[in-house]
Design an enzyme around this catalytic site. Structure first.
Site, short mmCIF file in Angstrom:
data_model
loop_
_atom_site.label_atom_id
_atom_site.label_comp_id
_atom_site.label_asym_id
_atom_site.label_seq_id
_atom_site.Cartn_x
_atom_site.Cartn_y
_atom_site.Cartn_z
N ASN A 40 0.96 -1.34 0.01
CA ASN A 40 0.33 0.09 0.14
C ASN A 40 1.05 1.13 -0.36
O ASN A 40 0.36 2.44 0.10
CB ASN A 40 -0.63 -0.37 1.10
CG ASN A 40 -0.27 0.57 3.01
OD1 ASN A 40 0.84 0.46 2.84
ND2 ASN A 40 -1.03 0.37 3.60
N THR A 43 5.43 2.31 3.94
CA THR A 43 6.47 2.82 4.14
C THR A 43 7.19 2.49 2.85
O THR A 43 8.57 2.45 2.76
CB THR A 43 7.02 1.86 5.24
OG1 THR A 43 6.51 0.10 5.41
CG2 THR A 43 5.97 2.60 6.65
N VAL A 65 -3.74 -5.22 3.22
CA VAL A 65 -3.57 -6.62 3.26
C VAL A 65 -4.25 -6.14 4.54
O VAL A 65 -4.99 -8.36 4.60
CB VAL A 65 -2.28 -7.28 3.46
CG1 VAL A 65 -1.77 -7.80 3.02
CG2 VAL A 65 -1.56 -6.60 4.71
N ARG A 112 -7.62 -21.72 0.92
CA ARG A 112 -7.99 -21.23 -0.03
C ARG A 112 -7.43 -21.78 -1.44
O ARG A 112 -7.76 -22.73 -2.37
CB ARG A 112 -8.99 -20.25 -1.29
CG ARG A 112 -9.99 -19.78 -1.84
CD ARG A 112 -10.37 -18.97 -1.75
NE ARG A 112 -9.37 -17.99 -2.72
CZ ARG A 112 -8.59 -17.89 -4.17
NH1 ARG A 112 -9.32 -19.03 -5.06
NH2 ARG A 112 -8.34 -17.19 -4.47
N TYR A 151 2.66 -3.00 17.60
CA TYR A 151 3.59 -4.06 16.95
C TYR A 151 4.25 -5.54 17.18
O TYR A 151 3.64 -6.93 16.79
CB TYR A 151 5.09 -3.00 16.57
CG TYR A 151 5.82 -4.12 15.58
CD1 TYR A 151 5.45 -4.20 14.20
CD2 TYR A 151 7.04 -4.13 15.80
CE1 TYR A 151 6.34 -4.78 12.92
CE2 TYR A 151 8.02 -5.24 15.15
CZ TYR A 151 8.09 -4.81 14.00
OH TYR A 151 9.01 -6.16 12.82
#
Length: 321
Positions: A40, A43, A65, A112, A151
């Site tokens: 995305n 960073t 994500v 999946r 984190y």
């Protein structure tokens, strides 16, 4: 779980525009795989991937994500998450979502597709350790409500999810606990100690030490770490991890600062500031499992790796000038 061994592998790397993700992608492309990079760009930096734009075996998707993703791949490397305190504390709720929801979404995809999935965990799951060096069977000493918890606890929860998916769905998982890693393509403003010291030294600024500089870290060069990633992913199915990946040679932060000053030829002084909350005093991996099960140990030692990293940042600053 049997792994498909026909044709070229198509591999998903989340966080692929980041420091470690981009190095991993290079290795995968070099060995002939197809790579789908998902990032995305919070960073990550697309310039880390500029050299791959003409590759027919590389694809970039801008995606977070923490939302589901539907692609068809043979393997998944889940590296998506800001990894430096400056970045993961900027939006701690999103950091936790990235670690936890990102793990759920990538594990669901792996379930999946019935494909192996790799989790980039961290030595921060050990917190401020009461055991030294840290072994994988140590449960850690983590503050669940501190500034670093988004984190630390996010990554701990992700590990829980990975092993529950293994037990409940017989998923093929690989969990690596990454210790301090450095090298070219580190984000120049991520606040990590190696990049901070190098940039300060190259600019002739005072080098900032938090605490008295006696806290220790063990520094692994990026090329060595990526070799560990690949060995772990290609290991037998019963090697799930967690596996410590890092360089066991331990240095004080002051020793690191002095070595950077020496290698850059800088006249920088050393400036001391208060130690941040929950900053661990010791960090050193026990890599016995990596040595015995993966045949892996680091080859590039700190002086050589710092030299290569200094060259990278020196070139970056020269271009910026």
């Amino acid at each position: 779980m049997a792994r498909a061994n026909y044709g070229r592998r198509r591999i998903l790397v989340t966080g692929g525009a980041g420091f470690l993700g981009s190095h991993l992608i290079d290795r995968l492309i070099d060995r002939g795989d197809e790579v789908v990079c998902v990032d995305n760009l919070f960073t990550g930096d697309k310039s880390n991937l500029d050299h791959l734009h003409d590759s027919k075996r590389f694809e970039f998707l801008r995606h977070d994500v923490s939302f589901p993703l539907y692609v068809e791949v043979d393997e998944i490397y889940n590296l998506a998450c800001p990894a430096s305190p400056i970045h993961y504390q900027h939006d701690p709720v999103q950091t936790t979502k990235t670690s936890v929801m990102g793990a759920i979404n990538m594990l669901g995809l792996a379930k999946r597709l019935k494909c192996p999935i790799f989790q980039a965990s961290t030595s921060e799951v050990y917190g401020d350790p009461a055991v030294h060096p840290q072994r994988e069977d140590y449960w850690g000493n983590v503050n669940p409500i501190g500034y670093r918890s988004c984190y630390d606890e996010g990554k701990r929860c992700a590990e829980t999810l990975f092993f529950d998916y293994r037990r409940q769905h017989n998923l093929s998982i690989k969990v690596a606990r990454i210790f301090n890693t450095y090298g070219p393509r580190m984000h120049p403003a991520d606040g990590r100690v190696v990049s901070n010291f190098i940039i300060q030294a190259l600019k002739g600024e005072a080098i900032t030490l938090y605490g008295d500089g006696s806290q220790t870290r063990s520094f692994c060069f990026a090329d060595d770490l990526i070799d560990g990633f690949l060995r772990l992913m290609d290991s037998p199915d019963d090697v799930t991890g967690p596996v410590n990946l890092g360089n066991p040679n331990e240095f004080t932060i002051r020793e690191l600062a002095e070595l950077v000053i020496e290698l850059t030829g800088s006249a920088s002084s050393i400036e001391y500031k208060p130690l941040p909350q929950d900053d661990p005093m010791q960090r050193q991996p026990d890599i016995t499992i990596a040595r015995t099960r993966l045949g892996w140990e680091p080859k590039i030692q700190l002086r050589e790796g710092l030299g290569r990293t200094i060259t990278y940042f020196d070139n970056m600053l020269t271009r910026g000038a």
